[in-house]
Design an enzyme around this catalytic site. Structure first.
Site, PDB file in Angstrom:
ATOM      1  NE  ARG A 132      -3.632  -2.368   0.023  1.00  0.00           N
ATOM      2  CZ  ARG A 132      -3.235  -3.407  -0.733  1.00  0.00           C
ATOM      3  NH1 ARG A 132      -2.203  -3.307  -1.547  1.00  0.00           N
ATOM      4  NH2 ARG A 132      -3.903  -4.537  -0.709  1.00  0.00           N
ATOM      5  CB  SER A 161      -8.801  -2.201   4.836  1.00  0.00           C
ATOM      6  OG  SER A 161      -9.255  -3.362   4.196  1.00  0.00           O
ATOM      7  CD  GLU A 200      -5.439   0.339   3.095  1.00  0.00           C
ATOM      8  OE1 GLU A 200      -5.137  -0.750   3.624  1.00  0.00           O
ATOM      9  OE2 GLU A 200      -6.100   0.436   2.049  1.00  0.00           O
TER      10      GLU A 200
HETATM   11  C1  LIG Z   1     -15.656  -0.558  -0.339  1.00  0.00           C
HETATM   12  C2  LIG Z   1     -14.170  -0.312  -0.526  1.00  0.00           C
HETATM   13  C3  LIG Z   1     -13.348  -1.366  -0.885  1.00  0.00           C
HETATM   14  C4  LIG Z   1     -11.973  -1.151  -1.061  1.00  0.00           C
HETATM   15  N1  LIG Z   1     -11.191  -2.198  -1.415  1.00  0.00           N
HETATM   16  C5  LIG Z   1      -9.868  -2.011  -1.594  1.00  0.00           C
HETATM   17  C6  LIG Z   1      -9.022  -3.103  -1.982  1.00  0.00           C
HETATM   18  O1  LIG Z   1      -9.465  -4.219  -2.183  1.00  0.00           O
HETATM   19  N2  LIG Z   1      -7.700  -2.849  -2.135  1.00  0.00           N
HETATM   20  C7  LIG Z   1      -7.151  -1.607  -1.939  1.00  0.00           C
HETATM   21  O2  LIG Z   1      -5.944  -1.447  -2.104  1.00  0.00           O
HETATM   22  N3  LIG Z   1      -7.945  -0.564  -1.577  1.00  0.00           N
HETATM   23  C8  LIG Z   1      -9.264  -0.730  -1.406  1.00  0.00           C
HETATM   24  N4  LIG Z   1     -10.055   0.321  -1.026  1.00  0.00           N
HETATM   25  C9  LIG Z   1      -9.435   1.636  -0.755  1.00  0.00           C
HETATM   26  C10 LIG Z   1      -9.350   2.585  -1.956  1.00  0.00           C
HETATM   27  O3  LIG Z   1     -10.322   2.291  -2.933  1.00  0.00           O
HETATM   28  C11 LIG Z   1      -7.953   2.559  -2.590  1.00  0.00           C
HETATM   29  O4  LIG Z   1      -6.958   2.911  -1.648  1.00  0.00           O
HETATM   30  C12 LIG Z   1      -7.855   3.526  -3.785  1.00  0.00           C
HETATM   31  O5  LIG Z   1      -6.651   3.274  -4.447  1.00  0.00           O
HETATM   32  C13 LIG Z   1      -7.918   5.000  -3.391  1.00  0.00           C
HETATM   33  O6  LIG Z   1      -8.067   5.754  -4.587  1.00  0.00           O
HETATM   34  P1  LIG Z   1      -8.872   7.128  -4.599  1.00  0.00           P
HETATM   35  O7  LIG Z   1      -8.829   7.657  -5.976  1.00  0.00           O
HETATM   36  O8  LIG Z   1     -10.213   6.960  -4.010  1.00  0.00           O
HETATM   37  O9  LIG Z   1      -7.947   8.014  -3.666  1.00  0.00           O
HETATM   38  P2  LIG Z   1      -8.391   9.084  -2.565  1.00  0.00           P
HETATM   39  O10 LIG Z   1      -9.068   8.396  -1.434  1.00  0.00           O
HETATM   40  O11 LIG Z   1      -9.127  10.200  -3.207  1.00  0.00           O
HETATM   41  O12 LIG Z   1      -6.964   9.607  -2.079  1.00  0.00           O
HETATM   42  C14 LIG Z   1      -6.094   8.744  -1.386  1.00  0.00           C
HETATM   43  C15 LIG Z   1      -4.686   9.343  -1.449  1.00  0.00           C
HETATM   44  O13 LIG Z   1      -4.223   9.261  -2.801  1.00  0.00           O
HETATM   45  C16 LIG Z   1      -3.768  10.539  -3.227  1.00  0.00           C
HETATM   46  N5  LIG Z   1      -3.987  10.643  -4.666  1.00  0.00           N
HETATM   47  C17 LIG Z   1      -5.128  10.390  -5.355  1.00  0.00           C
HETATM   48  N6  LIG Z   1      -4.910  10.571  -6.675  1.00  0.00           N
HETATM   49  C18 LIG Z   1      -3.616  10.961  -6.821  1.00  0.00           C
HETATM   50  C19 LIG Z   1      -2.802  11.337  -7.923  1.00  0.00           C
HETATM   51  N7  LIG Z   1      -3.260  11.353  -9.181  1.00  0.00           N
HETATM   52  N8  LIG Z   1      -1.536  11.701  -7.673  1.00  0.00           N
HETATM   53  C20 LIG Z   1      -1.033  11.706  -6.423  1.00  0.00           C
HETATM   54  N9  LIG Z   1      -1.756  11.381  -5.328  1.00  0.00           N
HETATM   55  C21 LIG Z   1      -3.031  11.008  -5.525  1.00  0.00           C
HETATM   56  C22 LIG Z   1      -4.615  11.530  -2.441  1.00  0.00           C
HETATM   57  O14 LIG Z   1      -4.006  12.800  -2.383  1.00  0.00           O
HETATM   58  C23 LIG Z   1      -4.665  10.823  -1.077  1.00  0.00           C
HETATM   59  O15 LIG Z   1      -3.492  11.077  -0.334  1.00  0.00           O
HETATM   60  C24 LIG Z   1     -11.423   0.145  -0.855  1.00  0.00           C
HETATM   61  C25 LIG Z   1     -12.273   1.208  -0.516  1.00  0.00           C
HETATM   62  C26 LIG Z   1     -13.643   0.986  -0.362  1.00  0.00           C
HETATM   63  C27 LIG Z   1     -14.528   2.146  -0.015  1.00  0.00           C
END
Ligand SMILES: Cc1cc2nc3c(=O)[nH]c(=O)nc-3n(C[C@H](O)[C@H](O)[C@H](O)COP(=O)(O)OP(=O)(O)OC[C@H]3O[C@@H](n4cnc5c(N)ncnc54)[C@H](O)[C@@H]3O)c2cc1C
Length: 309
Positions: free
Chosen positions: A175, A224, A294
């Site tokens: 992660r 998570s 996380e």
């Molecule tokens: C129901 C559910 C299930 C999930 N299952 C999983 C799973 O199986 N595996 C897993 O790994 N995660 C899982 N997640 C967590 C999440 O979906 C991941 O961590 C995902 O990668 C976050 O992406 P986001 O675009 O929503 O980021 P955000 O939540 O919007 O941001 C997270 C971080 O990423 C940074 N960020 C976003 N985009 C960029 C960019 N372009 N450049 C630089 N920094 C950036 C943001 O600034 C922030 O610090 C789950 C979440 C939910 C709600």
């Protein structure tokens, strides 16, 4: 933010921007106060200029993906929240390489790749984040990570320079992708292999079925809440410490999966943070394991998850 600075910022930003938009609807937790300024660049040029203007005005920036791994404070974010739109969300194929803008949904990318009969991303198909957010987090599931197919990404640094980071340049971990922590990820590219389309879709369906069976998908959450501690599972430790079903206000440890906190209605960020601290304390007292969050806190003055040990 000083209202005069905010108004000047709104005038100077090169893209659609508004003041005081609530952030809760932009998060999967459905929690969080307003963004002082919410800017929506559509191109790399607009994004670069928006960052330059914010830096020039000395205003903090938060780059938002799809809000699926963050907890936004009840006070919101006192600065500019940037979220990609249009060109920044597009994807295309170049042979067996898929190229994606940072704002595209991982759900769409995995579907796009499968529709081209390409294999390598099936296990990521249910992750609700953006491609940029997925890469920043090195998102993964069921034994696969986005790093597995990663080829290269364009990264925008604070001084406005764009550089291409290749596979070997990034030391992906669980992660995390350390070299991507202080940049904004622009387009990223992934190398896939030709597969059997029936098998690709069958694998995606299998993964979806597992998710539906194990995760509380009918409630808002951020997935998570803790990272997996070495050699164990956060959910197992929380359950063994009697934390399953624990509740603070509208925030609850999911009775279906103790590693996921859910918003059962009207949860505030204060509720979630208090529940995180309570559960960290319980698990630490019981097993001497300090669970590491996380989910990223956004807009807090201090670390809302910190406990004294
Ligand atoms: C129901 C559910 C299930 C999930 N299952 C999983 C799973 O199986 N595996 C897993 O790994 N995660 C899982 N997640 C967590 C999440 O979906 C991941 O961590 C995902 O990668 C976050 O992406 P986001 O675009 O929503 O980021 P955000 O939540 O919007 O941001 C997270 C971080 O990423 C940074 N960020 C976003 N985009 C960029 C960019 N372009 N450049 C630089 N920094 C950036 C943001 O600034 C922030 O610090 C789950 C979440 C939910 C709600």
């Amino acid at each position: 933010m000083n209202p005069a600075v905010r108004d000047r910022l709104l005038r100077r930003l090169p893209c659609p921007a508004s003041a005081g938009d609530p952030l809760a609807p932009h998060t999967t937790f459905r929690i969080g106060g307003p963004a002082e300024v919410f800017a929506q660049p559509r191109t790399v040029a607009e994004l670069t200029e928006a960052l330059r203007v914010a830096r020039d005005e000395r205003i903090p920036v938060f780059y938002l993906g799809l809000g699926s791994n963050i907890l936004v404070s009840d006070e919101g974010f006192d600065g500019v929240v940037i979220r990609a739109q249009e060109d920044l969300c597009r994807m295309h194929m170049a042979g067996n390489i898929v190229c994606s803008g940072p704002g595209a949904r991982l759900l769409d990318l995995t579907g796009f790749v499968a529709a081209h009969g390409l294999s390598g991303m099936e296990a990521l198909s249910g992750i609700p984040g953006s491609v940029g957010g997925g890469l920043y987090m090195n998102a993964g599931a069921y034994g696969a990570e986005i790093a597995d197919t990663f080829a290269e990404a364009d990264a925008l640094s604070e001084d406005g320079r764009v550089q291409t980071l290749r596979r070997g340049d990034i030391h992906f971990g669980y992660r995390r992708a350390p070299e991507l922590e202080n940049v904004i990820i622009l387009q990223s590219r992934y190398t896939l292999r030709l597969g059997d389309q029936q098998s690709i879709y069958a694998e995606m369906r299998r993964v979806w079925k597992l998710r539906r069976a194990k995760q509380p998908l009918d409630f808002p959450s951020a997935g998570s809440i803790f990272k997996r501690p070495p050699g164990d599972f956060a959910g197992r430790l929380i359950e063994a410490a009697g934390g399953k079903g624990a509740r603070v206000g509208g925030a609850m440890v999911s009775p279906k999966h103790a590693g996921i906190f859910i918003n059962v209605g009207g949860a505030t960020a204060t509720d979630v943070a208090a529940l995180v601290r309570q559960i960290r304390r319980r698990v630490y007292d019981e097993f001497h394991v300090l669970l590491e969050p996380e989910v990223k806190p956004v807009g807090f003055k201090e670390d809302p998850f910190a406990i004294a040990i």
